[in-house]
Design a protein around this motif. Structure first.
Motif, short mmCIF file in Angstrom:
data_model
loop_
_atom_site.label_atom_id
_atom_site.label_comp_id
_atom_site.label_asym_id
_atom_site.label_seq_id
_atom_site.Cartn_x
_atom_site.Cartn_y
_atom_site.Cartn_z
N ALA A 38 -6.03 6.04 2.64
CA ALA A 38 -5.74 5.87 3.90
C ALA A 38 -6.96 5.33 4.78
O ALA A 38 -6.37 4.74 5.79
CB ALA A 38 -4.96 7.23 4.56
N TYR A 66 1.17 8.32 7.02
CA TYR A 66 0.67 7.06 6.67
C TYR A 66 1.73 6.14 7.05
O TYR A 66 1.32 4.96 7.49
CB TYR A 66 0.08 7.03 5.29
CG TYR A 66 -0.75 7.89 5.09
CD1 TYR A 66 -1.80 8.28 6.16
CD2 TYR A 66 -0.85 8.59 3.77
CE1 TYR A 66 -2.82 9.18 5.62
CE2 TYR A 66 -1.77 9.72 3.61
CZ TYR A 66 -2.79 9.90 4.52
OH TYR A 66 -3.70 10.95 3.92
N PHE A 67 3.03 6.23 6.67
CA PHE A 67 4.07 5.07 6.87
C PHE A 67 5.00 5.54 7.64
O PHE A 67 6.31 4.84 7.34
CB PHE A 67 4.36 4.63 5.39
CG PHE A 67 3.22 4.19 4.70
CD1 PHE A 67 2.69 2.98 5.26
CD2 PHE A 67 2.72 4.98 3.70
CE1 PHE A 67 1.48 2.28 4.27
CE2 PHE A 67 1.53 4.44 3.07
CZ PHE A 67 1.10 3.13 3.09
N ASP A 75 -9.05 3.25 4.40
CA ASP A 75 -9.49 1.79 4.21
C ASP A 75 -8.27 0.98 4.40
O ASP A 75 -7.04 0.84 3.68
CB ASP A 75 -9.88 1.76 2.83
CG ASP A 75 -10.45 0.50 2.25
OD1 ASP A 75 -10.18 -0.51 3.19
OD2 ASP A 75 -11.08 -0.09 1.29
N GLU A 76 -8.11 -0.10 5.54
CA GLU A 76 -7.29 -1.02 5.85
C GLU A 76 -6.73 -1.76 4.74
O GLU A 76 -5.50 -2.09 4.44
CB GLU A 76 -7.60 -1.96 6.83
CG GLU A 76 -7.37 -1.74 8.21
CD GLU A 76 -5.83 -1.25 8.51
OE1 GLU A 76 -5.06 -2.05 8.10
OE2 GLU A 76 -5.65 -0.05 8.94
N LEU A 99 -1.96 2.15 -1.21
CA LEU A 99 -1.54 3.73 -0.63
C LEU A 99 0.06 3.73 -0.80
O LEU A 99 0.59 4.78 -1.23
CB LEU A 99 -2.01 3.95 0.89
CG LEU A 99 -1.54 5.12 1.49
CD1 LEU A 99 -2.06 6.36 0.44
CD2 LEU A 99 -2.28 5.29 2.81
N ALA A 100 0.36 2.71 -0.18
CA ALA A 100 2.08 2.68 -0.22
C ALA A 100 2.69 2.82 -1.52
O ALA A 100 3.57 3.50 -1.99
CB ALA A 100 2.79 1.51 0.33
N LYS A 141 -6.65 -1.13 1.59
CA LYS A 141 -5.97 -0.24 0.64
C LYS A 141 -4.59 0.00 0.88
O LYS A 141 -4.00 0.85 0.20
CB LYS A 141 -6.89 0.99 0.00
CG LYS A 141 -8.13 0.37 -0.52
CD LYS A 141 -8.23 0.68 -1.73
CE LYS A 141 -9.58 -0.24 -2.46
NZ LYS A 141 -10.67 0.70 -2.36
N GLN A 142 -4.04 -0.50 2.01
CA GLN A 142 -2.69 -0.02 2.38
C GLN A 142 -1.55 -0.26 1.43
O GLN A 142 -0.61 0.51 1.18
CB GLN A 142 -2.16 -0.80 3.85
CG GLN A 142 -3.28 -0.01 4.93
CD GLN A 142 -3.31 1.36 5.20
OE1 GLN A 142 -2.36 2.19 5.46
NE2 GLN A 142 -4.40 1.90 4.66
N ASP A 143 -1.61 -1.35 0.71
CA ASP A 143 -0.49 -1.72 -0.20
C ASP A 143 -0.77 -0.68 -1.64
O ASP A 143 0.49 -0.27 -1.93
CB ASP A 143 -0.69 -3.09 -0.78
CG ASP A 143 -0.17 -4.05 0.50
OD1 ASP A 143 0.50 -3.66 1.34
OD2 ASP A 143 -0.44 -5.16 0.26
#
Ligand code: MSP
Length: 695
Positions: A436, A371-372, A438-439, A445-446, A441-443
């Motif tokens: 992952a 993901y990152f 959902d755009e 997820l990180a 929810k990226q923060d």
């Protein structure tokens, strides 16, 4: 890191009478984990282990191998050291009792004790039991017979040096009473007090003339120094004690030891003889002697003749060093004996190491990469579920610390495994793969991946004393060094924005039980073949040397060692060899017919206090209950006997053994080569109490 003071830890020094098995190795691994933990926790640690190389048993073993004692101990001490190194034990000194500095000091210690009158020359006069190879005083006999096996005894005597134990006993009792932590666990303290100290101590025979392989008494060279006096002194000679008053800086820094870690069978030597020797030398006593339980193979003692001895190197070949360390450390209870089997190892490694730990690390690192691009960043997108996770992570050190303070090592490991389990649960709770997609929810997820990485880093830093190389591998995957223990109570040590490895390696592959069991079978067969080959070789070598197993090289002097509580089984690392039966006279069928056999069920079974051999049974035979005392403790653990069916001779004259009335006898058979005893068991469908025709 704050210096919390010195911490000198020792293991028992292993006998060089053979290759140490996984039980002996467990002790070295346990001590190593404690030493590593204390170092990481800010202590100035000195860790000593080594080998115990003198004594009759070793002299005999060398003769069996056709070697000189020195050649033999060089070989076996090398083997012990090799296994300790294989297991990654981080000792500061591996002492050998044949080391010149140790041997020289032991001579000086003996002389000092002699000069000050604590050791005197006398004559050993006692009643000798050939079966037990032990001396007893008349008072120790039970009905004029051996208190251990009930066999006949005969008078024997020899010149020897003695240590005045009784002189120091009151001081030792007072010391133990005023230092409740000195003997741990508590049950072992009670045993020492009630069974040995309070009934009164006899003077101890501290020299031998019946064999040569020992440290000679400097002023009377036909005597060698008793192996236990020699061996126990390693704890001070190894760090530079000098009986003439010039002890080294190392000694002044580390003595008295914080911890002598020993097995339960030798606690008496460490909590009675050793403190008394130290008192006589005018040296302070160690802070604690911890008597750990034993590791049993499937609940039984390990024996080469059965082919069930587990060795660290065989286990490491199949499972790897850290998996073996994990199993023995995690599976050993605090007080009761622990069990090891191939099956259990496979199950434990698969569930704890492959699933809980290995998968967690792999999934976390893989998700960060996926993901990152491997970057782990705390973006502060916290949610309520994080609270519990963070407190589990930051609270782990305090929990482990409390357990380690009590030497509850298995519990400390469980504390750490609980963090990994909590992290796995966090993955289920947060479902990173859903985030992952959902755009928006990226923060989050990180942040979730950051929390997981931080949790792994914290738990793994704590894990490192127990599984050092796994911890290093995980740190390498996370791309950071392990954390100092001081920081483990805080959350947020992983540098935000740092990258984990792109290719996480598998830490513990899942094991296939069938495959492992097949390999275990090969090992067991090899062991049994080696045992038989050894027996043959030993018989030839002994015959060539004019000795034989039927006429053991042992003579009176050494036997005090056993009388003092040390069985030959410990000395040899396996059961003592029994002589081939001399061939009893023939009996007629009428003689045989005089005996009445019945099937019984064991209702109760306990070890007889003060005896290493005897078990006291309560057996139900039909409508009747009887007490039967039997000398099979070496082969059977009392807790495993309850409920078993046994064959009983019910018309035997009652006898008194160790002060207990025995009303019958349990039928058993002894292996003529190894002396091992197997109880005879009736058909399972025989009715309890039924007469059993022997035809
Ligand atoms: N040489 C003596 C110790 C002298 S210390 C001054 C001795 N050696 S030993 O090789 O028989 O045992 C070494 C250690 O291993 C002892 O602490 C003993 O209790 C321990 N163990 C022996 N068998 C064991 C298991 N099956 N399980 C766990 N520890 C075991 O005694």
């Amino acid at each position: 890191m704050q210096n919390k003071g010195t911490y000198y830890i020792t293991t028992a020094i292993a006998y060089t009478s053979g290759k140490p098995h996984i039980g002996n190795t467990y002790e070295a691994v346990l001590a190593d984990s404690i030493a590593r933990y204390k170092r990481a926790d800010g202590y100035d640690v000195y860790f000593q282990t080594g080998s115990d190389e003198h004594g009759q048993k070793i002299e005999t073993r060398a003769a069996e191998e056709g070697m000189s004692p020195q050649e033999y101990v060089d070989m076996t001490a090398g083997e012990i050291k090799r296994l300790w190194d294989l297991m990654g034990t981080s000792y500061d000194r591996f002492i050998r009792t044949t080391d010149a500095d140790h041997a020289g000091q032991v001579q000086k210690i003996f002389k000092k004790l002699y000069d000050q009158g604590d050791i005197y020359k006398g004559k050993y006069e006692g009643m000798y039991c050939t079966e037990c190879e032990a001396f007893y005083t008349k008072q120790q006999l039970v009905d004029g017979r051996c208190p251990e096996c009930g066999g006949e005894v005969h008078p024997a005597s020899e010149e020897a040096y003695f240590f005045r134990m009784g002189k120091y006993a009151p001081r030792l009792i007072e010391y133990i009473n005023s230092h409740p932590d000195f003997i741990q666990p508590v049950s072992r303290r009670n045993e020492m007090m009630n069974n040995f100290l309070l009934p009164g101590l006899q003077d101890l025979c501290v020299s031998r003339t019946s064999f040569k392989w020992g440290i000679p008494v400097s002023f009377d060279e036909k005597h060698v120094i008793y192996v236990w006096l020699d061996a126990l002194c390693n704890y001070i000679t190894g760090i530079g004690y000098d009986a003439e008053g010039n002890s080294s800086a190392l000694y002044r820094r580390y003595w008295p030891a914080q911890l002598h870690l020993v097995g339960k069978d030798i606690i008496r030597f460490h909590t009675i003889y050793w403190p008394i020797f130290l008192m006589a030398l005018g040296e302070p006593l160690p802070h604690q002697v911890f008597g750990h339980p034993w590791l049993l193979q499937g609940g039984e003692k390990m024996s080469k003749s059965k082919g069930n001895v587990l060795y660290a190197d065989d286990l490491v070949d199949l499972f790897g060093v850290d998996a073996v360390r994990y199993f023995v450390l995690h599976e050993m209870p605090y007080e009761n004996d622990g069990v090891i089997t191939w099956d259990l190892m496979v199950e434990r490694i698969n569930s704890d190491l492959a699933n809980t730990l290995g998968n967690l690390v792999k999934r976390t690192v893989t998700m960060s990469n996926k993901y990152f691009d491997g970057v782990v960043e705390d973006r502060g997108a916290a949610e309520p579920v994080d609270g519990d996770l963070k407190s589990t992570v930051t609270g782990a050190y305090a929990l482990a610390e409390a357990h380690m303070a009590e030497l509850r090592v298995a519990d400390a490991l469980t504390d750490i495994m609980n963090v990994y389990k909590r992290l796995n649960k966090y993955i289920d709770e947060t479902e990173p793969w859903v985030l992952a997609r959902d755009e928006a929810k990226q923060d989050r997820l990180a942040t979730v991946l950051y929390n997981l990485t931080e949790g792994i880093l914290t738990a793994t830093s704590l894990l490192s004393p127990f599984l050092p190389s796994t911890a290093e591998k995980i740190a390498a995957q996370l791309g950071v060094p392990l954390c100092s223990f001081e920081t483990l109570g805080e959350f947020g040590k992983y540098p935000s924005g740092h990258k984990v490895t792109a290719e996480p390696e598998i830490l513990f592959a899942r094991l296939d039980k069938e495959e492992i069991l097949a390999k275990a079978q090969v090992i067991s067969e090899r062991q049994r073949a080696e045992f038989l080959a050894h027996q043959e070789k030993a018989a030839k070598n002994l015959a060539a040397a004019g000795l034989s197993k039927e006429q053991p090289v042992v003579s009176s002097g050494e036997h005090q060692e056993k009388a003092a509580g040390k069985t030959p089984e410990n000395a040899a690392g396996e059961p003592a060899e029994a002589a081939v039966p001399a061939g009893k006279p023939k009996v007629t069928i009428d003689d045989f017919d005089k005996m009445e056999f019945r099937v019984g069920t064991v209702l109760q079974c306990e070890a007889v206090k003060g005896s290493r051999k005897l078990l006291c049974f309560r057996v139900k035979i039909g409508g009747e209950e009887r007490q039967i005392v039997s000398g099979i403790h070496k082969y059977y653990e009392p807790e495993k006997m309850v409920g078993r069916k046994v064959m009983v001779i019910v018309n035997l004259e009652p006898a008194t053994l160790a002060g207990l009335r025995s009303e019958g006898m349990l039928l058993s058979a002894a292996d003529p080569v190894t002396g091992e005893v197997a109880l005879m068991t009736p058909d399972p469908d025989k009715e309890i109490g039924s007469g059993a025709e022997i035809c």
